[in-house]
Scaffold this motif. Structure first.
Motif, PDB file in Angstrom:
ATOM      1  N   LYS A  10      43.757 -11.043  63.730  1.00 56.78           N
ATOM      2  CA  LYS A  10      44.189 -12.420  63.523  1.00 56.78           C
ATOM      3  C   LYS A  10      44.240 -13.179  64.860  1.00 56.78           C
ATOM      4  N   GLY A  11      44.100 -14.492  64.802  1.00 58.70           N
ATOM      5  CA  GLY A  11      44.194 -15.316  66.007  1.00 58.70           C
ATOM      6  C   GLY A  11      45.526 -15.084  66.713  1.00 58.70           C
ATOM      7  N   GLY A  12      45.484 -14.913  68.004  1.00 56.89           N
ATOM      8  CA  GLY A  12      46.706 -14.782  68.801  1.00 56.89           C
ATOM      9  C   GLY A  12      47.415 -13.445  68.682  1.00 56.89           C
ATOM     10  N   SER A  13      46.774 -12.464  68.036  1.00 56.46           N
ATOM     11  CA  SER A  13      47.461 -11.173  67.839  1.00 56.46           C
ATOM     12  C   SER A  13      47.441 -10.301  69.096  1.00 56.46           C
ATOM     13  N   GLY A  14      46.601 -10.671  70.064  1.00 60.93           N
ATOM     14  CA  GLY A  14      46.574  -9.906  71.321  1.00 60.93           C
ATOM     15  C   GLY A  14      45.257  -9.175  71.566  1.00 60.93           C
ATOM     16  N   LYS A  15      44.180  -9.601  70.882  1.00 58.72           N
ATOM     17  CA  LYS A  15      42.873  -8.937  71.029  1.00 58.72           C
ATOM     18  C   LYS A  15      42.396  -8.918  72.489  1.00 58.72           C
ATOM     19  N   THR A  16      42.501 -10.098  73.128  1.00 58.42           N
ATOM     20  CA  THR A  16      41.983 -10.198  74.497  1.00 58.42           C
ATOM     21  C   THR A  16      42.817  -9.361  75.455  1.00 58.42           C
ATOM     22  N   SER A  17      44.148  -9.411  75.293  1.00 56.18           N
ATOM     23  CA  SER A  17      45.024  -8.628  76.181  1.00 56.18           C
ATOM     24  C   SER A  17      44.753  -7.138  76.000  1.00 56.18           C
ATOM     25  N   ILE A  18      44.585  -6.718  74.748  1.00 51.30           N
ATOM     26  CA  ILE A  18      44.333  -5.304  74.473  1.00 51.30           C
ATOM     27  C   ILE A  18      42.964  -4.888  75.032  1.00 51.30           C
ATOM     28  N   ALA A  39      32.958 -11.781  73.193  1.00 50.18           N
ATOM     29  CA  ALA A  39      32.171 -12.312  72.082  1.00 50.18           C
ATOM     30  C   ALA A  39      32.897 -13.459  71.375  1.00 50.18           C
ATOM     31  N   ASP A  40      34.020 -13.893  71.925  1.00 45.01           N
ATOM     32  CA  ASP A  40      34.750 -15.016  71.337  1.00 45.01           C
ATOM     33  C   ASP A  40      34.187 -16.313  71.924  1.00 45.01           C
ATOM     34  N   PRO A  41      33.699 -17.242  71.076  1.00 49.03           N
ATOM     35  CA  PRO A  41      33.148 -18.488  71.616  1.00 49.03           C
ATOM     36  C   PRO A  41      34.158 -19.221  72.502  1.00 49.03           C
ATOM     37  N   GLU A 135      36.092 -12.841  68.284  1.00 46.25           N
ATOM     38  CA  GLU A 135      36.826 -14.018  67.810  1.00 46.25           C
ATOM     39  C   GLU A 135      37.602 -13.613  66.554  1.00 46.25           C
ATOM     40  N   ALA A 136      38.630 -14.398  66.237  1.00 46.15           N
ATOM     41  CA  ALA A 136      39.488 -14.046  65.107  1.00 46.15           C
ATOM     42  C   ALA A 136      38.688 -13.907  63.815  1.00 46.15           C
ATOM     43  N   GLY A 137      37.725 -14.788  63.605  1.00 46.40           N
ATOM     44  CA  GLY A 137      37.012 -14.784  62.324  1.00 46.40           C
ATOM     45  C   GLY A 137      35.935 -13.714  62.205  1.00 46.40           C
ATOM     46  N   ILE A 187      49.435  -2.422  65.892  1.00 42.86           N
ATOM     47  CA  ILE A 187      50.431  -3.490  65.720  1.00 42.86           C
ATOM     48  C   ILE A 187      50.943  -3.831  67.122  1.00 42.86           C
ATOM     49  N   ASN A 188      50.771  -5.095  67.493  1.00 43.36           N
ATOM     50  CA  ASN A 188      51.082  -5.520  68.866  1.00 43.36           C
ATOM     51  C   ASN A 188      52.325  -6.406  68.895  1.00 43.36           C
ATOM     52  N   MET A 189      52.934  -6.463  70.060  1.00 44.63           N
ATOM     53  CA  MET A 189      54.096  -7.329  70.321  1.00 44.63           C
ATOM     54  C   MET A 189      55.288  -6.949  69.449  1.00 44.63           C
ATOM     55  N   VAL A 190      55.582  -5.664  69.407  1.00 47.55           N
ATOM     56  CA  VAL A 190      56.721  -5.169  68.626  1.00 47.55           C
ATOM     57  C   VAL A 190      57.921  -5.071  69.581  1.00 47.55           C
ATOM     58  N   ILE A 212      51.389   1.370  68.164  1.00 47.00           N
ATOM     59  CA  ILE A 212      52.340   0.257  68.203  1.00 47.00           C
ATOM     60  C   ILE A 212      52.493  -0.134  69.668  1.00 47.00           C
ATOM     61  N   ILE A 213      52.168  -1.383  69.967  1.00 46.98           N
ATOM     62  CA  ILE A 213      52.225  -1.843  71.361  1.00 46.98           C
ATOM     63  C   ILE A 213      53.476  -2.716  71.509  1.00 46.98           C
ATOM     64  N   PRO A 214      54.346  -2.353  72.426  1.00 49.06           N
ATOM     65  CA  PRO A 214      55.571  -3.140  72.582  1.00 49.06           C
ATOM     66  C   PRO A 214      55.321  -4.545  73.122  1.00 49.06           C
ATOM     67  N   GLN A 215      56.235  -5.416  72.801  1.00 51.60           N
ATOM     68  CA  GLN A 215      56.284  -6.727  73.456  1.00 51.60           C
ATOM     69  C   GLN A 215      56.558  -6.434  74.943  1.00 51.60           C
ATOM     70  N   LEU A 218      55.630  -8.169  81.121  1.00 50.39           N
ATOM     71  CA  LEU A 218      54.677  -8.129  82.238  1.00 50.39           C
ATOM     72  C   LEU A 218      53.350  -8.783  81.836  1.00 50.39           C
ATOM     73  N   ILE A 219      53.024  -8.705  80.532  1.00 46.05           N
ATOM     74  CA  ILE A 219      51.787  -9.362  80.064  1.00 46.05           C
ATOM     75  C   ILE A 219      51.965 -10.882  80.142  1.00 46.05           C
ATOM     76  N   LEU A 220      53.120 -11.346  79.683  1.00 44.84           N
ATOM     77  CA  LEU A 220      53.386 -12.790  79.720  1.00 44.84           C
ATOM     78  C   LEU A 220      53.415 -13.299  81.164  1.00 44.84           C
ATOM     79  N   GLN A 221      54.029 -12.519  82.042  1.00 47.80           N
ATOM     80  CA  GLN A 221      54.096 -12.902  83.465  1.00 47.80           C
ATOM     81  C   GLN A 221      52.687 -13.000  84.055  1.00 47.80           C
ATOM     82  N   ALA A 237      55.198  -1.087  79.592  1.00 48.29           N
ATOM     83  CA  ALA A 237      55.297  -0.471  78.262  1.00 48.29           C
ATOM     84  C   ALA A 237      53.983  -0.613  77.484  1.00 48.29           C
ATOM     85  N   ALA A 238      53.331  -1.788  77.612  1.00 49.12           N
ATOM     86  CA  ALA A 238      52.073  -2.004  76.886  1.00 49.12           C
ATOM     87  C   ALA A 238      50.974  -1.104  77.457  1.00 49.12           C
ATOM     88  N   VAL A 239      50.948  -0.966  78.790  1.00 52.05           N
ATOM     89  CA  VAL A 239      49.951  -0.092  79.430  1.00 52.05           C
ATOM     90  C   VAL A 239      50.108   1.331  78.904  1.00 52.05           C
TER      91      VAL A 239
END
Ligand SMILES: Nc1ncnc2c1ncn2[C@@H]1O[C@H](COP(=O)(O)OP(=O)(O)OP(=O)(O)O)[C@@H](O)[C@H]1O
Ligand SMILES: [Mg+2]
Length: 255
Positions: A10-18, A39-41, A135-137, A187-190, A212-215, A218-221, A237-239
């Motif tokens: 889904k859009g914004g779920s964390g694909k790029t960060s992952i 591959a995301d436009p 891309e999300a779609g 499942i990301n941002m738990v 399960i990837i924690p919120q 450090l990613i936000l920073q 934690a995400a790493v």
């Protein structure tokens, strides 16, 4: 033969960060050469890897279609396009990045797409790993510019809508008859543990999370400071969660 990992969700779920953290894992564990494909436009994998992107495949193909470019004599149109595609490949010390981007026009890119597909297929052979941020779609998957996928990561954030999107992506993969060897649900941002509503939605859809990837602040920073996620510390934690997921995925891979 390269091992291709595609990241969808889904859009914004964390694909790029992952995707960026997977690239981090491969670099830190000397599993290279690595090809990253954005591959995301609406491209931003480069930014998550601390790079500035000026040229994309979409922009180049656009120019190719619109302007009557003088192809050097003795060069076929196909050879010229391939040469241009090679110049878009961004080389860094640790990995290479191909940014697909988006063309401006609605023109049919059938001819360039065929070449693009051949180019990516051939290019992929030079790498041990290909990581594709989608891309999300997932539209481009149906356009057939993607080769076979060894591992499809379907990412959801900690929301019921995200979980439902996992099922829709799984259906799409079947409809499109994509050749996917293995699928993992992430499942990301738990924040703490899975909410009971998420657990029951997963059960209703017969889905079992593989990671399960924690919120992780450090990613936000890193996002705020526009720093590369490759530079996140080992104790993030995400790493740690991505490292565990990668160990699991690579245990299926024949080396
Ligand atoms: N585990 C996490 N902890 C904290 N923040 C995160 C985490 N994963 C992603 N984020 C943040 O969530 C936002 C969305 O992440 P990202 O851009 O990776 O998602 P995406 O699925 O690629 O989005 P899009 O569909 O727009 O391409 C970003 O601001 C990112 O920094
Ligand atoms: Mg993204």
């Amino acid at each position: 033969m390269s091992f291709t990992i595609a990241v969808a969700g889904k859009g914004g779920s964390g694909k790029t960060s992952i995707s960026a953290l997977i690239i981090r894992y491969l670099i830190k564990n000397n599993r290279h050469p690595v090809l990253a494909v954005d591959a995301d436009p609406n491209a931003n994998l480069g930014e998550s890897l601390g790079l500035k992107i000026h040229e994309t495949v979409g922009l180049m193909l656009d120019r190719f279609q619109k302007e009557k470019i003088d192809i050097p004599s003795g060069m076929t149109k196909e050879a010229y396009l391939e040469y241009r595609l090679n110049t878009i490949l961004l080389e860094t010390r640790d990995f290479e990045l191909l940014t697909m981007g988006r063309g401006e026009g609605q023109d049919c890119y059938c001819y360039p797409n065929t070449i693009l597909r051949k180019f990516i297929d051939r290019l992929s052979d030079s790498y041990v790993f290909v990581i594709m941020d989608n891309e999300a779609g997932m539209e481009h998957l149906s356009r057939g510019t993607t080769q076979d996928i060894d591992e499809l990561l379907i990412v959801s954030n900690h929301s019921v809508k995200g979980i439902r999107t996992i099922s829709r992506i799984q259906e799409l993969v079947k409809e499109l008859k994509l050749r996917v060897k293995n699928e993992s649900i992430v499942i990301n941002m738990v924040s703490d543990q899975l909410d009971p509503f998420i657990v029951s939605e997963l059960a209703a859809l017969k889905l079992t999370p593989d990671a399960i990837i924690p919120q992780d602040d450090l990613i936000l920073q890193a996002d705020l400071k526009q720093q590369s996620l490759v530079e996140l510390p080992d104790n993030s934690a995400a790493v740690k969660a991505i490292d565990r997921l990668m160990t699991k995925i690579l245990s299926h891979k024949k080396s």
